[in-house]
Design a protein around this motif. Structure first.
Motif, PDB file in Angstrom:
ATOM      1  N   THR A   1      62.440  44.984  22.755  1.00 59.06           N
ATOM      2  CA  THR A   1      62.755  44.163  21.596  1.00 59.06           C
ATOM      3  C   THR A   1      64.081  44.553  20.950  1.00 59.06           C
ATOM      4  O   THR A   1      64.724  43.724  20.305  1.00 59.06           O
TER       5      THR A   1
ATOM      6  N   MET B   1      66.688  41.953  19.213  1.00 58.98           N
ATOM      7  CA  MET B   1      67.085  41.960  17.806  1.00 58.98           C
ATOM      8  C   MET B   1      68.600  42.007  17.650  1.00 58.98           C
ATOM      9  O   MET B   1      69.166  41.357  16.771  1.00 58.98           O
TER      10      MET B   1
ATOM     11  N   LEU C   1      65.373  37.868   9.644  1.00 61.30           N
ATOM     12  CA  LEU C   1      63.936  38.088   9.499  1.00 61.30           C
ATOM     13  C   LEU C   1      63.144  36.904  10.048  1.00 61.30           C
ATOM     14  O   LEU C   1      62.124  37.082  10.724  1.00 61.30           O
ATOM     15  N   VAL C   2      63.621  35.686   9.794  1.00 64.22           N
ATOM     16  CA  VAL C   2      62.948  34.498  10.313  1.00 64.22           C
ATOM     17  C   VAL C   2      62.947  34.509  11.838  1.00 64.22           C
ATOM     18  O   VAL C   2      61.918  34.249  12.483  1.00 64.22           O
TER      19      VAL C   2
ATOM     20  N   ALA D   1      63.222  37.118  13.781  1.00 66.86           N
ATOM     21  CA  ALA D   1      62.377  38.226  14.246  1.00 66.86           C
ATOM     22  C   ALA D   1      60.901  37.872  14.171  1.00 66.86           C
ATOM     23  O   ALA D   1      60.129  38.149  15.100  1.00 66.86           O
ATOM     24  N   LEU D   2      60.494  37.251  13.074  1.00 70.98           N
ATOM     25  CA  LEU D   2      59.081  36.879  12.919  1.00 70.98           C
ATOM     26  C   LEU D   2      58.680  35.798  13.916  1.00 70.98           C
ATOM     27  O   LEU D   2      57.571  35.819  14.463  1.00 70.98           O
ATOM     28  N   THR D   3      59.593  34.850  14.162  1.00 76.04           N
ATOM     29  CA  THR D   3      59.316  33.812  15.162  1.00 76.04           C
ATOM     30  C   THR D   3      59.139  34.445  16.538  1.00 76.04           C
ATOM     31  O   THR D   3      58.214  34.095  17.285  1.00 76.04           O
ATOM     32  N   HIS D   4      60.033  35.384  16.867  1.00 78.94           N
ATOM     33  CA  HIS D   4      59.934  36.074  18.151  1.00 78.94           C
ATOM     34  C   HIS D   4      58.624  36.858  18.242  1.00 78.94           C
ATOM     35  O   HIS D   4      57.952  36.843  19.280  1.00 78.94           O
ATOM     36  N   ALA D   5      58.236  37.527  17.152  1.00 80.04           N
ATOM     37  CA  ALA D   5      56.985  38.292  17.142  1.00 80.04           C
ATOM     38  C   ALA D   5      55.784  37.382  17.373  1.00 80.04           C
ATOM     39  O   ALA D   5      54.854  37.733  18.110  1.00 80.04           O
ATOM     40  N   ASP D   6      55.798  36.192  16.751  1.00 76.44           N
ATOM     41  CA  ASP D   6      54.710  35.226  16.962  1.00 76.44           C
ATOM     42  C   ASP D   6      54.641  34.795  18.423  1.00 76.44           C
ATOM     43  O   ASP D   6      53.556  34.691  19.010  1.00 76.44           O
ATOM     44  N   GLU D   7      55.809  34.540  19.021  1.00 73.86           N
ATOM     45  CA  GLU D   7      55.842  34.102  20.430  1.00 73.86           C
ATOM     46  C   GLU D   7      55.323  35.204  21.353  1.00 73.86           C
ATOM     47  O   GLU D   7      54.571  34.936  22.292  1.00 73.86           O
TER      48      GLU D   7
END
Length: 197
Positions: A146, A150, A177-178, A180-186
């Motif tokens: 990751t 990032m 941050l948006v 990163a959070l989108t990537h984390a959800d995926e």
């Protein structure tokens, strides 16, 4: 900051992942524990540069890796020059740069699957303590994978700023941050789809 695997046939590509990981650990310990002076730090950096050459990586790869680390090096060096001394700044910054470049060389020459397997073997004894070595190894490998993602997101935010001719400053954290959070959800959805809770 940590690079992704680049296929190749150099000596470091052919070494087992466990040997490379052990060499990185020994190198990091020597750089951290051994009392250094400015000359030994310069020699350490030259050795790291030489290792990139021996690995068969083009000079451009080393320059890109160093450029990725510029903010860490700059912030650390400036803080140490201000609060300690220029000599301490050179020694500490040289240590950090050497270790991070060695870690970069490891990930450039080692497939993530091979690193994951080594980590799994190393963590297997912890099963007796109730730990899940598979989950721990996966977590570590996902963290390593990751970091360059990032860095790519940060570059995208900077490019968007330049394209719109604006300077967000600290507010640049919001789009980062948006992303990163989108990537984390995926990633979470992909893991769930493969039955990993």
């Amino acid at each position: 900051m940590i690079a992704l695997y680049r296929p190749g046939t150099g000596i470091f590509h052919r070494l087992p992942a466990g040997v490379k990981l052990a060499a990185l650990a020994v190198g990091a310990l020597l750089l951290s524990l051994y009392p250094h002076d400015p000359i030994s730090i310069a020699v350490s950096l030259l050795i790291v540069v030489g290792l990139y050459g021996v690995s068969g990586m083009p000079l451009r790869v080393l320059l890109v890796e160093t450029w990725r680390l510029r903010w860490i090096v700059l912030v650390l060096a400036v803080a140490l020059v201000i609060f300690v001394s220029p000599v301490a700044a050179w020694i500490s910054t040289g240590r950090v740069l050497s270790v991070l470049l060695l870690a970069g060389l490891l990930t450039l020459t080692t497939r993530m699957a091979d690193l994951l397997e080594v980590l799994h073997r190393l963590l297997r004894p912890l099963r007796r303590l109730g730990a899940d070595p598979e989950a721990m190894a996966l977590t570590i490998s996902l963290t390593l994978a990751t970091i360059p993602v990032m860095a790519g997101f940060a570059a995208r935010v900077r490019e968007a700023e330049q394209a719109r001719d604006v300077r967000l400053g600290v507010r640049a954290v919001v789009p980062l941050l948006v992303l990163a959070l989108t990537h984390a959800d995926e990633v979470g959805d992909a893991l769930a789809a493969r039955g990993m809770g």
